[in-house]
Design an enzyme around this catalytic site. Structure first.
Site, PDB file in Angstrom:
ATOM      1  CE1 TYR A  70     -16.263 -80.587 -21.627  1.00  0.00           C
ATOM      2  CE2 TYR A  70     -18.213 -79.373 -20.938  1.00  0.00           C
ATOM      3  CZ  TYR A  70     -16.836 -79.472 -21.047  1.00  0.00           C
ATOM      4  OH  TYR A  70     -16.042 -78.453 -20.579  1.00  0.00           O
ATOM      5  NE  ARG A  73     -19.940 -80.529 -16.367  1.00  0.00           N
ATOM      6  CZ  ARG A  73     -19.368 -79.402 -16.811  1.00  0.00           C
ATOM      7  NH1 ARG A  73     -18.329 -79.449 -17.617  1.00  0.00           N
ATOM      8  NH2 ARG A  73     -19.859 -78.231 -16.486  1.00  0.00           N
ATOM      9  CG  ASN A 109     -24.322 -71.885 -13.592  1.00  0.00           C
ATOM     10  OD1 ASN A 109     -23.123 -71.895 -13.282  1.00  0.00           O
ATOM     11  ND2 ASN A 109     -25.271 -71.509 -12.766  1.00  0.00           N
ATOM     12  CG  ASP A 111     -27.254 -75.523 -15.121  1.00  0.00           C
ATOM     13  OD1 ASP A 111     -26.667 -75.523 -14.013  1.00  0.00           O
ATOM     14  OD2 ASP A 111     -27.964 -74.569 -15.502  1.00  0.00           O
ATOM     15  CG  HIS A 126     -18.727 -69.566 -19.323  1.00  0.00           C
ATOM     16  ND1 HIS A 126     -18.461 -69.700 -17.980  1.00  0.00           N
ATOM     17  CD2 HIS A 126     -18.108 -68.433 -19.712  1.00  0.00           C
ATOM     18  CE1 HIS A 126     -17.685 -68.692 -17.587  1.00  0.00           C
ATOM     19  NE2 HIS A 126     -17.460 -67.908 -18.625  1.00  0.00           N
ATOM     20  CB  THR A 197     -19.783 -66.827  -9.410  1.00  0.00           C
ATOM     21  OG1 THR A 197     -18.568 -66.967 -10.173  1.00  0.00           O
ATOM     22  CG2 THR A 197     -19.963 -65.376  -9.000  1.00  0.00           C
ATOM     23  CB  SER A 198     -15.286 -69.378  -7.069  1.00  0.00           C
ATOM     24  OG  SER A 198     -15.047 -69.626  -8.446  1.00  0.00           O
TER      25      SER A 198
END
Ligand code: BV8
Length: 252
Positions: A70, A73, A109, A111, A126, A197-198
């Protein structure tokens, strides 16, 4: 978008909409250089699946490995810039606010690139890898420094706990306030966008149900098909960093 006329149709949908909700996923940050979640495991992480590391069990079993992943990232996110897709969503919010409307981003996301691009109404479903939390006291701290948080992992907190990323792992419930705000936005919306998004992670991917139940137009913006593509009113098979700026420009 299947055809130019469908593209015109979408521009009109966005032009008429007052309260837009946009669910965003890792694809929106892809053009900033952040690997998508399902492609995130490059280099020495490629022997893991993200679902294996993004869990409380993984942190329990090996807090050093998970904390290091993490923090790497976090540094990668801080080293990236928002892309034209992020800026276009922030511009769309300004346009709609000036008309008395709103754009609410429900982001999966972690980020914080939407906020760095200037979006005001961002619900972090999230959590965030910029923010870390003490496992014992729940105290949180933002870490924007551009060097590793520690030489050795895991990182001990001053209260006898460990610092962990303030993200929602698989098997953890989403923040109550984020869920409540997202529900409220979906109840008031008149246009639903799912961008980059998947569509496989719950409950985030489930928000489209609000649009279906209320017969609100829903549009998927993703170069690839997803397991829920057919549920949408329309589909745009283009990259968000290319399509969103063109869409916003067409409104001006
Ligand atoms: C919960 C934070 C209560 C950490 C993440 C119901 C049914 C089935 C399963 C479940 C369910 N309810 C709960 C579950 C279990 C689980 C789940 O959904 N599992 C899935 C895998 C089946 N959900 C949970 O555990 C959630 N908690 O519900 O609590 C509970 C618990 C257990 C059981 C029942 C109830 C918590 C989920 C949150 C997990 N944390 N992230 C971190 O980031 O490390 S999720 C993670 O996936 C990221 O946030 C990521 O954003 C998110 C979703 O992935 P995507 O964003 O969609 O990214 P992906 O790479 O998959 O796809 C990218 C897409 O972009 C692609 O389609 C690609 O084509 C596209 N793209 C690429 N380039 C571009 C582009 N699009 C546009 N432009 C481009 N240029």
């Amino acid at each position: 978008m299947e055809s130019q006329s469908a593209h015109q149709q979408l521009i009109e949908l966005v032009r008429q909409a007052k309260r837009i909700v946009a669910l965003t996923g890792a694809g929106v940050s892809a053009e900033s250089g952040i690997p998508t979640f399902r492609d995130a495991m490059d280099g020495h992480w490629s022997k893991y699946k993200p679902e294996q590391l993004a869990t409380p069990q993984a942190f329990e079993a090996d807090p050093a490995r998970v904390s290091r992943w993490y923090d790497e990232r976090r540094l990668a996110a801080l080293g990236c810039e928002p892309n034209p897709g992020h800026y276009a969503l922030a511009e769309l919010e300004r346009i709609k606010r000036a008309q008395g409307g709103s754009v609410t981003i429900l982001t999966q996301n972690v980020d914080q690139l939407h906020q760095r691009a200037g979006s005001q109404e961002v619900i972090e479903l999230h959590g965030s890898i910029i923010r870390w939390r003490c496992t014992r006291t729940g105290e949180t701290q933002d870490h924007v420094e551009r060097e590793p948080l520690a030489q050795d992992y895991p990182i001990k907190s001053p209260n006898g706990g460990l610092w962990r990323p303030d993200v929602v792992w698989f098997g953890e419930t989403l923040p109550t306030r984020a869920l409540a705000s997202a529900d409220l936005a979906c109840q008031k919306m008149d246009l639903y966008l799912a961008i980059g998004t998947s569509g496989v992670v719950y409950p985030a991917t489930g928000f489209i149900q609000f649009a279906l139940d209320r017969d609100i137009p829903s549009v998927e913006i993703n170069p690839q098909e997803t397991p829920i593509s057919e549920a949408f009113f329309a589909r745009v098979r283009e990259a968000s960093g290319v399509y969103l700026p063109a869409l916003v420009k067409a409104l001006l």
